[in-house]
Design a protein around this motif. Structure first.
Motif, short mmCIF file in Angstrom:
data_model
loop_
_atom_site.label_atom_id
_atom_site.label_comp_id
_atom_site.label_asym_id
_atom_site.label_seq_id
_atom_site.Cartn_x
_atom_site.Cartn_y
_atom_site.Cartn_z
N THR A 1 0.84 -1.20 0.00
CA THR A 1 0.00 0.00 0.00
C THR A 1 0.87 1.25 0.00
O THR A 1 1.92 1.28 0.64
CB THR A 1 -0.91 0.01 1.25
N VAL A 2 0.41 2.28 -0.71
CA VAL A 2 1.08 3.58 -0.67
C VAL A 2 0.79 4.22 0.70
O VAL A 2 -0.35 4.46 1.05
CB VAL A 2 0.59 4.50 -1.79
N SER A 3 1.84 4.45 1.46
CA SER A 3 1.69 4.98 2.82
C SER A 3 1.35 6.46 2.78
O SER A 3 1.68 7.18 1.84
CB SER A 3 2.97 4.75 3.61
N ARG A 4 0.68 6.93 3.83
CA ARG A 4 0.31 8.34 3.91
C ARG A 4 1.46 9.20 4.43
O ARG A 4 1.36 10.42 4.45
CB ARG A 4 -0.93 8.49 4.80
N CYS A 5 2.51 8.57 4.89
CA CYS A 5 3.69 9.30 5.33
C CYS A 5 4.90 8.38 5.16
O CYS A 5 4.75 7.17 5.03
CB CYS A 5 3.55 9.75 6.79
N LEU A 6 6.09 8.96 5.15
CA LEU A 6 7.30 8.15 5.01
C LEU A 6 7.48 7.25 6.22
O LEU A 6 7.36 7.70 7.38
CB LEU A 6 8.52 9.07 4.85
N GLN A 7 7.75 5.99 5.97
CA GLN A 7 7.93 5.02 7.04
C GLN A 7 9.38 5.04 7.54
O GLN A 7 10.32 5.18 6.74
CB GLN A 7 7.57 3.62 6.55
N PRO A 8 9.58 4.90 8.85
CA PRO A 8 10.94 4.96 9.41
C PRO A 8 11.68 3.64 9.29
O PRO A 8 12.19 3.10 10.28
CB PRO A 8 10.68 5.33 10.87
N TYR A 9 11.75 3.08 8.07
CA TYR A 9 12.49 1.84 7.89
C TYR A 9 13.99 2.09 8.04
O TYR A 9 14.48 3.18 7.73
CB TYR A 9 12.21 1.24 6.52
N HIS B 1 13.10 -11.38 -10.04
CA HIS B 1 12.15 -11.25 -8.94
C HIS B 1 10.91 -10.52 -9.43
O HIS B 1 11.02 -9.56 -10.22
CB HIS B 1 12.76 -10.46 -7.78
N PRO B 2 9.71 -10.91 -9.00
CA PRO B 2 8.54 -10.09 -9.28
C PRO B 2 8.75 -8.68 -8.74
O PRO B 2 9.25 -8.50 -7.63
CB PRO B 2 7.41 -10.82 -8.54
N ALA B 3 8.40 -7.68 -9.54
CA ALA B 3 8.69 -6.28 -9.20
C ALA B 3 7.45 -5.43 -9.38
O ALA B 3 6.62 -5.69 -10.27
CB ALA B 3 9.84 -5.75 -10.06
N PHE B 4 7.33 -4.36 -8.55
CA PHE B 4 6.12 -3.55 -8.54
C PHE B 4 6.48 -2.08 -8.31
O PHE B 4 7.43 -1.76 -7.61
CB PHE B 4 5.18 -4.01 -7.42
N TRP B 5 5.66 -1.21 -8.91
CA TRP B 5 5.74 0.23 -8.67
C TRP B 5 4.34 0.75 -8.43
O TRP B 5 3.39 0.37 -9.12
CB TRP B 5 6.35 0.95 -9.87
N LEU B 6 4.17 1.61 -7.40
CA LEU B 6 2.89 2.22 -7.08
C LEU B 6 3.06 3.74 -7.08
O LEU B 6 4.06 4.25 -6.58
CB LEU B 6 2.36 1.77 -5.71
#
Length: 428
Positions: free
Chosen positions: A271-279, A400-405
């Motif tokens: 899912t496209v997050s609503r804010c940047l995740q602190p990974y 590898h299966p790859a995705f862009w959102l």
């Protein structure tokens, strides 16, 4: 040639990629330009510098695009020209999305546009419903005749049974011939029903292009189905997937996941997050809203399906694990994909070459990878697989299966479906 004055408006074609930030994949917001010339959102750049820490050659303020890192931390200032362009582009896009209330309506076409397929389908359903109702009335009358026949005598007494009542003695004195009136009424009712039935059949013949007359098809229907509307029938079996025996259910790799994305607990929905995740920063993490799957495919035939109905803009394909993390899927020599960015913007990318696909948007994409033959194919999956695009791939390294959102649409998501061998079913 005279040079246009400062007040002259010159049309300039821009896309979101021209004014986009590769970190958040959105339009530039408070853009800042580094000494190398690349521009980013100020907040995105600061957040990335904080998470990557070590950076390039010990310089955490390196440019995310070219990796150039000055010896001293650069001073970040707002680029007013880029900000003005991004604001104007954002306003123009908003006016287009608002529709005819804010944008002048285009001139009417010279020829009326043909009705959409949905309208034809709806009218056909209404005709079928009307036909079913008339048939039901006809069946009720016939059943009434059949029910009353054993109980009543022949002749006019049998005709009285259609109404299920017998005239009283007062009626016999007040009406010269009640039995004849009853018979006439029942005959009139049957004639009206048959007349309506004929009209509806003519409508069906004129509206639905088919070789067999609708009346002939109805005669072949079992009597038990006359009372059922189309949406009440049992599910219709659909053709089994020709790739079901090779189906896999890949899962998203958390190490390659962009900070603008998040995945479900099953690792099959991104899912496209609503804010940047602190990974935690890693050189394997994408800087733009992309992700790979953990499964490394190096031999044999593989097939998987992706549900795209809940994502407005997306790309689905395959890539090697060595794909550069600041590059776009399909724009490298080791990645291939199909990409949907809106009506009229459906394309395929292979070997850094774009191919326009003049097709409708597929709701579910089936991906077929034959590593023995070096073939990659994309299908639109509904009742059966319909080929969208096919190309050759290099099998020199695992894929590898790859995705862009699309990074400007928070809440949009892609889902990897679990494909089971057997027949698909769908309600008719």
């Amino acid at each position: 040639m005279a040079t246009p004055g400062l007040g002259t408006s010159v049309p300039v074609w821009l896309s979101e990629e021209d004014l986009g930030c590769i970190i958040c994949q959105g339009l530039l917001e408070w853009p800042t330009t580094l000494p190398c010339g690349h521009s980013f959102c100020l907040r995105c750049l600061k957040g990335l510098w904080i998470t990557q820490r070590a950076g390039v050659n010990g310089r955490p303020w390196a440019c995310p695009t070219c990796r150039e890192g000055p010896e001293t931390k650069p001073t970040l200032r707002k680029n007013p020209l880029l900000q003005d362009l991004a604001d104007k582009y954002r306003q123009a896009a908003h006016e287009l999305e608002a529709g005819p209330e804010t944008v002048p309506a285009p001139a009417p076409p010279r020829r009326p546009a043909p009705p959409p397929p949905v309208a034809v389908q709806k009218s056909t359903t209404e005709f079928i419903r009307e036909l079913t109702e008339v048939f039901q009335q006809f069946v009720d009358v016939v059943k009434g005749l059949q029910t009353q026949r054993p109980r009543l005598g022949s002749g006019l007494d049998n005709e009285l049974g259609v109404l299920g009542t017998a005239p009283s003695s007062e009626e016999e004195h007040s009406l010269s011939s009640p039995k004849l009136v009853t018979s006439s009424a029942s005959e009139t009712k049957i004639r009206e029903i048959l007349h309506n039935l004929k009209e509806i059949q003519e409508k069906l013949q004129g509206s639905v292009p088919r070789t067999d007359a609708p009346g002939e098809q109805v005669q072949e229907m079992p009597s038990s189905s006359l009372c059922l509307l189309p949406d009440q029938r049992s599910p219709v079996p659909r053709k089994a997937s020709q790739f079901a025996l090779y189906a896999i259910s890949p899962t998203f790799d958390l190490g390659s996941l962009s900070c603008s994305l998040e995945v479900s607990n099953s690792c099959r929905t991104v899912t496209v997050s609503r804010c940047l995740q602190p990974y935690r920063w890693s050189p394997e993490r994408f800087l733009i809203s992309q992700v790979l799957c953990s499964e490394a495919l190096s031999s044999g035939q593989k097939y998987w399906e992706v549900d795209t109905r809940n994502c407005n803009h997306w790309a689905v394909g395959v890539a090697s694990w060595g794909m550069k993390r600041d590059q776009m899927l399909g724009r490298t020599m080791d990645s291939w994909c199909i990409e949907w960015k809106g009506p009229g913007q459906f394309s395929a990318w292979a070997m850094v070459k774009k191919t326009d696909l003049h097709l409708d948007r597929p709701e579910v994409v089936g991906v077929w990878l034959d590593l023995e033959l070096g073939k990659l194919a994309f299908y639109s999956v509904s009742d059966e697989e319909r080929l969208l695009y096919e190309c050759e791939v290099s099998a020199s390294c695992p894929l590898h299966p790859a995705f862009w959102l699309y990074g400007l649409s928070p809440g949009n998501y892609l889902e990897i479906k679990q494909v089971h061998p057997g027949v698909r079913t769908v309600d008719s």
